[in-house]
Each structure stands twice: as structure tokens, then as C-alpha cells.
Motif scaffolding. Structure first.
Motif, PDB file in Angstrom:
ATOM      1  N   ARG A  35       7.121  11.770   8.862  1.00  0.00           N
ATOM      2  CA  ARG A  35       8.497  11.605   9.033  1.00  0.00           C
ATOM      3  C   ARG A  35       8.580  10.974   8.081  1.00  0.00           C
ATOM      4  O   ARG A  35      10.092  11.000   7.332  1.00  0.00           O
ATOM      5  CB  ARG A  35       9.006  10.304  10.978  1.00  0.00           C
ATOM      6  CG  ARG A  35      10.328  10.526  10.503  1.00  0.00           C
ATOM      7  CD  ARG A  35      10.679   9.354  11.691  1.00  0.00           C
ATOM      8  NE  ARG A  35      10.457   8.469  10.988  1.00  0.00           N
ATOM      9  CZ  ARG A  35       9.826   7.441  11.682  1.00  0.00           C
ATOM     10  NH1 ARG A  35      10.059   7.562  12.678  1.00  0.00           N
ATOM     11  NH2 ARG A  35       9.993   6.031  11.565  1.00  0.00           N
ATOM     12  N   ASP A  36       8.121  10.087   7.441  1.00  0.00           N
ATOM     13  CA  ASP A  36       8.449   9.662   6.333  1.00  0.00           C
ATOM     14  C   ASP A  36       8.071   9.879   4.630  1.00  0.00           C
ATOM     15  O   ASP A  36       9.283  10.120   3.850  1.00  0.00           O
ATOM     16  CB  ASP A  36       8.006   8.571   5.804  1.00  0.00           C
ATOM     17  CG  ASP A  36       8.128   7.073   6.910  1.00  0.00           C
ATOM     18  OD1 ASP A  36       8.402   7.466   7.872  1.00  0.00           O
ATOM     19  OD2 ASP A  36       7.233   5.780   7.084  1.00  0.00           O
ATOM     20  N   PHE A  37       7.363  11.105   4.407  1.00  0.00           N
ATOM     21  CA  PHE A  37       7.227  11.923   4.486  1.00  0.00           C
ATOM     22  C   PHE A  37       8.598  13.020   3.599  1.00  0.00           C
ATOM     23  O   PHE A  37       8.842  13.579   3.191  1.00  0.00           O
ATOM     24  CB  PHE A  37       6.315  12.778   3.706  1.00  0.00           C
ATOM     25  CG  PHE A  37       5.791  13.528   3.164  1.00  0.00           C
ATOM     26  CD1 PHE A  37       5.575  13.695   1.869  1.00  0.00           C
ATOM     27  CD2 PHE A  37       5.358  15.313   3.794  1.00  0.00           C
ATOM     28  CE1 PHE A  37       5.297  14.717   1.194  1.00  0.00           C
ATOM     29  CE2 PHE A  37       5.488  16.459   2.362  1.00  0.00           C
ATOM     30  CZ  PHE A  37       5.381  15.699   0.893  1.00  0.00           C
ATOM     31  N   LYS A  69       0.886  -1.325   0.085  1.00  0.00           N
ATOM     32  CA  LYS A  69      -0.357   0.082   0.074  1.00  0.00           C
ATOM     33  C   LYS A  69       0.976   1.382  -0.248  1.00  0.00           C
ATOM     34  O   LYS A  69       2.018   1.279   0.682  1.00  0.00           O
ATOM     35  CB  LYS A  69      -0.683  -0.639   1.133  1.00  0.00           C
ATOM     36  CG  LYS A  69      -2.125  -1.091   1.407  1.00  0.00           C
ATOM     37  CD  LYS A  69      -2.424  -0.811   3.104  1.00  0.00           C
ATOM     38  CE  LYS A  69      -4.033  -1.829   3.018  1.00  0.00           C
ATOM     39  NZ  LYS A  69      -4.023  -2.171   4.419  1.00  0.00           N
ATOM     40  N   GLN A  70       0.378   2.366  -0.588  1.00  0.00           N
ATOM     41  CA  GLN A  70       1.944   3.518  -0.721  1.00  0.00           C
ATOM     42  C   GLN A  70       0.156   4.719  -0.686  1.00  0.00           C
ATOM     43  O   GLN A  70      -1.169   4.950  -1.270  1.00  0.00           O
ATOM     44  CB  GLN A  70       1.957   3.626  -1.782  1.00  0.00           C
ATOM     45  CG  GLN A  70       2.827   2.369  -2.416  1.00  0.00           C
ATOM     46  CD  GLN A  70       4.059   2.736  -3.677  1.00  0.00           C
ATOM     47  OE1 GLN A  70       4.908   3.028  -3.126  1.00  0.00           O
ATOM     48  NE2 GLN A  70       3.352   3.089  -4.992  1.00  0.00           N
ATOM     49  N   ILE A  79       4.425   7.705  -0.257  1.00  0.00           N
ATOM     50  CA  ILE A  79       5.240   6.154   0.550  1.00  0.00           C
ATOM     51  C   ILE A  79       4.576   5.487   0.974  1.00  0.00           C
ATOM     52  O   ILE A  79       3.214   5.112   0.589  1.00  0.00           O
ATOM     53  CB  ILE A  79       4.609   8.369   1.783  1.00  0.00           C
ATOM     54  CG1 ILE A  79       6.265   8.879   1.183  1.00  0.00           C
ATOM     55  CG2 ILE A  79       5.318   7.479   3.385  1.00  0.00           C
ATOM     56  CD1 ILE A  79       7.136   9.500   0.985  1.00  0.00           C
ATOM     57  N   ALA A  80       5.261   4.301   1.117  1.00  0.00           N
ATOM     58  CA  ALA A  80       5.306   3.389   1.860  1.00  0.00           C
ATOM     59  C   ALA A  80       4.056   3.302   2.803  1.00  0.00           C
ATOM     60  O   ALA A  80       4.187   3.533   3.505  1.00  0.00           O
ATOM     61  CB  ALA A  80       6.119   2.227   1.878  1.00  0.00           C
ATOM     62  N   LEU A  81       3.258   2.576   2.909  1.00  0.00           N
ATOM     63  CA  LEU A  81       1.899   2.515   3.993  1.00  0.00           C
ATOM     64  C   LEU A  81       1.984   0.976   4.654  1.00  0.00           C
ATOM     65  O   LEU A  81       2.523   0.236   4.341  1.00  0.00           O
ATOM     66  CB  LEU A  81       0.902   2.323   4.376  1.00  0.00           C
ATOM     67  CG  LEU A  81       0.586   4.555   3.411  1.00  0.00           C
ATOM     68  CD1 LEU A  81      -0.858   3.715   2.461  1.00  0.00           C
ATOM     69  CD2 LEU A  81       0.276   4.727   4.513  1.00  0.00           C
ATOM     70  N   PRO A  82       2.198   0.818   5.797  1.00  0.00           N
ATOM     71  CA  PRO A  82       2.331  -0.765   6.257  1.00  0.00           C
ATOM     72  C   PRO A  82       1.121  -1.690   6.050  1.00  0.00           C
ATOM     73  O   PRO A  82      -0.242  -0.722   5.832  1.00  0.00           O
ATOM     74  CB  PRO A  82       1.514  -0.556   7.750  1.00  0.00           C
ATOM     75  CG  PRO A  82       1.408   0.745   7.991  1.00  0.00           C
ATOM     76  CD  PRO A  82       2.086   1.824   6.763  1.00  0.00           C
ATOM     77  N   VAL A 114      -2.996   0.188  -4.175  1.00  0.00           N
ATOM     78  CA  VAL A 114      -2.855  -0.474  -3.210  1.00  0.00           C
ATOM     79  C   VAL A 114      -2.193  -1.750  -4.166  1.00  0.00           C
ATOM     80  O   VAL A 114      -2.863  -2.143  -5.827  1.00  0.00           O
ATOM     81  CB  VAL A 114      -4.059  -1.216  -2.069  1.00  0.00           C
ATOM     82  CG1 VAL A 114      -4.405  -3.469  -2.173  1.00  0.00           C
ATOM     83  CG2 VAL A 114      -5.231  -0.852  -2.132  1.00  0.00           C
ATOM     84  N   GLU A 115      -1.222  -2.483  -4.404  1.00  0.00           N
ATOM     85  CA  GLU A 115      -1.026  -3.714  -4.988  1.00  0.00           C
ATOM     86  C   GLU A 115      -0.914  -5.123  -4.796  1.00  0.00           C
ATOM     87  O   GLU A 115      -0.533  -5.001  -3.500  1.00  0.00           O
ATOM     88  CB  GLU A 115       0.523  -2.953  -5.783  1.00  0.00           C
ATOM     89  CG  GLU A 115       0.911  -4.112  -6.424  1.00  0.00           C
ATOM     90  CD  GLU A 115       2.318  -4.069  -7.358  1.00  0.00           C
ATOM     91  OE1 GLU A 115       2.501  -4.406  -8.161  1.00  0.00           O
ATOM     92  OE2 GLU A 115       2.997  -3.435  -6.123  1.00  0.00           O
TER      93      GLU A 115
END
Length: 699
Positions: A580-582, A548-549, A563-566, A606-607
């Protein structure tokens, strides 16, 4: 007949050749072939190739348990303008989205500016009342009363396909869906593409263009895929056919027939997957893949074994290298630069005495003059033949006769006489132009991506990639080249390593300070379920992974970064992690973050994907030994410009640890690797060829 349960077949239909690869269940390649593409009915060429590799392996269609197909047909239909007649339906008041575009000229001062041809004239642009807002709430109901008038006007234009793009349909598709149902009641044969299915993202110009492109190729592709499936079923194929997508995954025929825009550039994507896999097997972390076929050359940057991806690209540009001069398409793709430079690219001398090569190609019919098929034009392949770089007897598995005299004649007539050059020098000039244009495109692509070419390993494949690799690498200051096994059919081999995957990018506006977490999690569940349904159809049993991003930006900016998401439900603690990631990714790209500025999120993705076949690292080689040539021939040296002796090696006779020095030709059935005089070659433990540039000591 051997017991070959679990065979996998890949077919890649290109502009010039159709490549076919047969693999067993343990990922060993059993047979490969290159057959001429049959443009009038591409299925015919695909069947010839498939039967040939199955015969070579003493097998038949019933033993095939996996079939993957990729094609440039969708791309070619768009570039050559051979699609359906399309009408658009947009929200009342938005009839001219296409005409207005971004309200800017791609080339500010060009008086004779050619606008990109966006396929739908204003006479076929219709509107309907009704309105959603950006949150998906209905402001005005759909104007059902206006439907019969709309149906009559569509009938009057003879449109075969309709692109529906209503305002904010990505937030709520209800109006688009009921419009489709009403239209099909009256016009059951109409092909209809809905923007919330094709490209559910904000920015209506891009969304409309993507939906139009889908509608333009949809009738033709649906017909082609249905015929392809029935012809192979009639031959005894029982497994489902999966289609390669531009994003580097595979999807079912049903999804491909509904969303054929996802297939655009699917052939080259296979090559990028192969290169990423070779990179992982050899441990090369910074790679450029170089795929040169009969019609085009493609370059892709691969870092940490993942090809660079993009969310949008342009097709059919009016000005070939200028952004904004083509039709923007928003679907997830592996990002690469593609130029009209292949073996069949036609050279000519213009009125000012300048030598031009491409983008027109001699294609599969008649092909280069050297193929003896009636081609008269001088092509890149003819130039290679005249310079002695193609061994006539070993070309194309000996199935195509090379007519050296015809190649020389074409070069003399088209170029030599116009520039007053001997045929060999005219041929060398042609090669120089085409190699420089490929290198220039690669350098430009790297710079635009904020990356460097010179420090990368080049992985070269395609029918002409190995033949031109050292010449292009030298111009990019690249010192190392890898030529994988079976490079002539590299993209088709890549198909067999691709996961079954599907990605959805959808817009939903949120600010990082007040995200509606419950709403967002429900939104993600819905997207995931949709992607899962597509992937499950092609991989019913596999263990699936979900990526997910979020696409984030500072308030007021027009461009997002991903930015990657959990892969779990988002909770309040994730907000700080996202910030923070951004900020760290933003500072990496633009050198600094902007403190205290509001951050917003426009798109989410979503992939869902199945695992790719297991990797094995290439084993080390115990010791090197000098390889023995099997023959010699005269070639025009690309370093000195003089005729010289080159050794010829048979690739099948080379073993891991073998070493040789250029100038040399390493021949195999579907291509030849040219080792220039300033390179040496060696074979690694996996059978890959490594070409290393020899650094001459300064005297």
C-alpha cells in the motif's frame, strides 16, 4: 580562565576560508572566526582558528569535550585529480566494467565528447578467478593459485592503493575478504578498499566507481586525519574528533580514514543541517538553503524540516551540468546542487566578447585583488567592492585590509577595457552573471526534484550568501529570506547540531509476494549491528534511534523509490502495508500505480543516529520599531542601476522587533547582508534577520 566544562568546537575547512565555532554545553555560541585556509597543510589553518576562538572565550583545549571537523579536502582531491595511483581487481571476465560503463554517451551527438576520467587506466585493471551468485552462494572458489602472479603485476604498476570489486560481493563478501588478507601478506603497505564495505549495492559499475574513488583519496585522507589528530592532541585536546559526513551525520576518525568517500561534500552538509534547524525553529515548512562561500555556491531543498537526500551523486563532471558526464558515487548524501560561483570566482571575457564567471577560483592564495595579496584576476568579491557593497573597515573582523583601488584596477583591466565599460558597470555585469547562474542552477534543481522555488523561504548563509541573497532571490521569485545568526560560519554551526549517525544501504533481492522474512530479519540485524558499532564509538551513552527503508520498484524497472519500514522484525502482516505504501508513493510521483504488477525490492537501508540538541521555537516579537542606521555610504543600486545612498546598520546593535527598509547594508564581523531597494528587513525573536520583498502596488 572560566570554568568551561563541556565546550564544543567545530572546524570547517573550505577552499578559501576555514571556519571555527565554539559553543558551550547549552548550545550558546561563545566565539566564531574565519581564517584563511592553508592549502599546503590545512591543519595549520585549523589550529590557528581553534586557538583564536578559545582565546576569545578564555578557555583551553583541555576543556573541549566535543570536536567536530568537516572538510572539502576529499572533494577537492577528487576534482583536482590529486589522489593515489589506483589499481582495480574485478572478477575474471569483468576487466572492462569501467571502460564499458552504462554503454551510453552522455551527449548523443557531441563529436568531441570528453569521457569522464575514471582514474584507472586499463593497464592497472586486473582480474582474479572465482565467482559468487546473486544469492551469495559460491559458484567457483577464489583462484588462490593466481595470487602470486596478481601480486607481481600490482607491484609492477607501482599502485599505492587497490579497489577490489568482485561480482555479488554485497551478497557474500568472503572472496573480497580473503583476497585482502592474501594481498596484505605480500604487500603490507598497500591501501585496500573493498566494495562490500564501501558501497554494498548491486550495479557493479557504480559500485566499482565508488570503491575506486574511495581508494583514490584513502591514503591521503588517512595521513591527513592522523596528522590532524596528533597535532590537536599535542595542543592538549583530549576528546575524540568526530568527522562530518556527506549524509549529515558524524562518524569517528577511524571510520572516516577507512571510508573517506563518506566525507565528500561534508562541509555543505553542515549548512543544510543548520538550515533545517532554522526552518524547524521558525516553522518554515518549505525552504531552500543558499550557501555561498569563497569557491562554490550550494543550494538544497528542505521540506518538513528534513533536507532532501539521495543515494548517489556524481563528482568531477566533464560537462558541468550534464548527468552521466562524471564519476558516479553511491553513498548516502544530503542532495544539493553545487556550482563554481563564490566570492573568489574569476571573471574573464572570452573571444566572442562574452563575460564568463567561474568555475575557477582565486582561492585563499592569492585571493581576490581586493585582499591586496597580489591577486590580479577580477573576482565576484572585487565586483561587490567596486559597487560599494562591502564596507572596507568592517570586513573580516578588520583583520583583512580591503584595497578598493586594486579591485577597481582588476575589474577595469580584465573586463571594463575588453567590453568598453566603466568599472562600476563592468562590476555590475559581473554580479548579474554570477547571480543569474546561481538562480538558474537553483530553478533547474527544483524542477528536476518536481518542486517549486518561488513558494519557498530562502535561508542564506556562508561568507557571501547574505551579500547576494536578495539578488538571487529576486531572480527565483522568492519573497522571503532568513539570515540566521553567525551566517558567515553557517556550516560549522550546523556541525554542532548534527547527530552522530551512520547509514548502510545494502542490496538483497526480494519479491513482495515471496519475501524470505526470517532471512530478511537476520540481514537487518546484521546491518543494524554494523551501523550501531560505528555510532556507539562516537556516542557511547546516547539514546539511539533506528530508521529503516526499502528501495522498491515494479518488476522490470531500473529505478527504485524509497519506502519507510517499521523499526522491528518484519512479519507477514507488513507485506500488505508495504504494498500500500509503495503504491501510494508511486502514484504521488507518477500520477498512477500499475495494478497487478509484481513488486520487487533491491536495496534495504538502516540508519542509526543519536538525538540532535533540543530545539526551541523562536519567540514572537511584541512590537516593531524602526531601526536607526549608524552610517551611510554610496552604493550602486542593483534595482535602478544608479548610485544611491544606503544606510549602514551594525547587526550586533539590532534588537528583536527592529525594522528597516532597503537599500541598506547590515554589517557583522564575517559577512554583510545587502538589503536591496525592493526589500525590507526585520529581526525576529530569535535574532534571525527576515528580508521580505516589497510588493509594489500596481498604479
Amino acid at each position: 580562565m572560566h570554568n568551561h566544562a563541556g565546550l564544543r568546537l567545530a572546524v570547517d575547512i573550505g577552499g578559501t576560508f576555514t571556519d571555527t565555532v565554539l559553543m558551550d554545553g547549552q548550545s550558546n555560541i561563545l566565539a566564531t572566526t574565519k581564517t584563511p585556509t592553508t592549502p599546503d597543510n590545512p591543519t595549520v589553518g585549523a589550529l590557528i582558528g581553534a586557538k583564536r576562538v578559545l582565546d576569545d572565550a578564555n578557555a583551553g583545549f583541555p576543556q573541549v569535550s566535543g570536536f567536530i571537523h568537516g572538510t572539502t579536502l576529499a572533494t577537492n582531491a577528487l576534482i583536482e585529480r590529486r589522489g593515489a595511483s589506483v589499481a582495480t581487481i574485478t572478477t575474471d571476465g569483468f576487466r572492462d566494467i569501467l571502460e564499458i560503463g552504462y554503454e551510453r554517451r552522455y551527449s548523443q551527438y557531441d563529436i568531441n565528447l570528453v569521457k569522464p576520467n575514471l582514474l584507472v587506466p586499463r593497464a592497472r585493471a586486473f582480474t582474479i578467478g572465482g565467482r559468487m551468485d546473486a544469492r551469495g552462494d559460491e559458484l567457483t572458489p577464489l583462484d588462490v593459485a593466481g595470487m602470486s602472479d596478481l601480486v607481481r603485476r600490482i607491484e609492477d604498476t607501482d599502485a599505492q592503493s587497490v579497489a577490489v570489486c568482485l561480482m555479488h560481493s554485497y551478497a557474500n563478501p568472503k572472496h573480497e575478504l580473503s583476497l585482502r588478507d592474501q594481498l596484505l601478506k605480500e604487500l603490507p603497505d598497500l591501501a585496500i578498499s573493498l566494495s562490500h564495505e564501501v558501497s554494498p549495492e548491486a550495479r557493479e559499475f557504480d559500485r566499482l566507481c565508488t570503491t575506486i574513488a574511495n581508494a583514490y583519496i584513502q591514503p591521503q585522507m588517512a595521513g591527513y586525519l592522523a596528522e590532524f589528530q596528533s597535532r590537536f592532541a599535542a595542543e592538549g585536546l583530549t576528546c575524540p574528533i568526530l568527522m562530518m559526513t556527506a549524509g549529515g551525520g558524524m562518524t569517528t576518525l577511524e571510520t572516516a580514514a577507512r571510508l573517506p568517500i563518506r566525507l565528500v561534500e561534508s562541509g555543505p552538509a553542515g549548512g543544510a543541517i543548520l538550515a533545517a534547524r532554522i526552518a524547524a525553529e521558525t516553522g518554515a515548512r518549505a525552504v531552500t538553503s543558499f550557501d555561498m562561500g569563497g569557491t562554490t555556491a550550494k543550494l538544497c531543498l528542505i521540506d518538513a524540516f528534513r533536507p532532501q537526500t539521495a543515494r548517489r551523486f556524481e563528482i568531477a563532471r566533464a560537462a558541468r551540468f550534464i548527468k552521466g558526464s562524471g564519476m558516479p558515487v553511491r553513498v548516502p548524501v544530503i542532495e544539493m546542487i553545487e556550482i563554481g560561483a563564490g566570492g573568489g570566482s574569476i571573471a574573464r571575457v572570452d573571444r566572442l566578447g562574452r563575460l564568463q564567471v567561474g568555475p575557477e577560483s582565486a582561492g585563499a592564495q592569492p585571493g581576490p585583488a581586493a585582499f591586496g595579496n597580489g591577486g590580479r584576476a577580477a573576482t565576484v568579491t572585487d565586483a561587490d567592492v567596486v559597487q560599494g557593497l562591502i564596507e572596507p573597515g568592517r570586513f573580516a573582523e578588520g583583520r583583512l585590509t580591503i584595497d578598493t583601488a586594486a579591485a577597481e584596477q582588476a575589474i577595469t583591466v580584465e573586463i571594463g577595457s575588453a567590453l568598453d565599460l566603466a568599472p562600476d558597470l563592468a562590476a555590475r555585469g559581473l554580479s548579474e552573471i554570477v547571480d543569474e547562474s546561481m538562480a538558474a542552477a537553483g530553478r533547474m534543481h527544483a524542477v528536476e526534484s518536481g518542486k517549486e522555488l518561488a513558494t519557498r523561504v530562502m535561508i542564506a548563509f556562508g561568507g557571501n550568501g547574505p551579500l547576494h541573497a536578495t539578488r538571487v532571490a529576486r531572480r527565483c521569485q522568492v519573497d522571503q529570506i532568513v539570515i540566521p545568526k553567525n551566517p558567515g560560519v553557517g556550516s560549522a554551526v550546523g556541525f554542532l547540531y548534527a547527530p552522530v549517525a551512520f547509514e548502510i544501504v545494502r542490496s538483497r533481492y526480494a519479491t513482495l509476494d515471496q519475501p524470505d522474512l526470517d532471512g530478511l530479519n537476520a540481514f537487518f540485524d546484521e546491518m543494524t549491528a554494523e551501523a550501531l558499532a560505528v555510532v556507539r564509538a562516537g556516542a557511547p551513552e546516547a539514546e539511539l534511534s533506528i530508521r529503516k527503508q526499502a528501495f522498491m520498484r515494479y518488476h522490470g524497472q531500473g529505478h527504485e523509490i524509497e519506502i519507510a519500514l517499521p523499526d522491528r522484525a518484519l512479519g507477514p502482516a507488513d507485506i500488505e502495508i508495504l504494498r500500500r505504501d509503495f503504491e501510494s508513493e508511486y502514484s504521488r510521483l507518477f500520477r498512477r500505480a500499475v495494478p497487478g504488477m509484481a513488486i520487487e525490492i533491491l536495496n534495504w537501508s538502516v540508519e542509526v543516529s543519536s538525538p540532535a540538541p533540543a530545539l526551541s521555537r523562536v519567540p514572537d516579537v511584541a512590537q516593531q520599531r524602526t531601526a536607526r542606521p549608524c552610517d551611510h555610504r554610496r552604493i550602486l543600486c542593483d534595482v535602478s542601476g544608479h548610485w544611491c545612498d544606503a544606510s549602514i546598520y551594525d547587526r550586533s546593535g539590532l534588537e528583536p522587533g527592529d525594522w528597516l527598509r532597503g537599500p541598506a547594508l547590515i554589517a557583522e564581523p564575517q559577512t554583510t547582508t545587502f538589503v536591496s531597494a525592493d526589500f525590507q528587513a526585520s529581526v525576529d525573536g530569535g535574532g534571525n534577520l527576515w528580508l521580505n520583498r516589497i510588493q509594489e502596488d500596481a498604479e
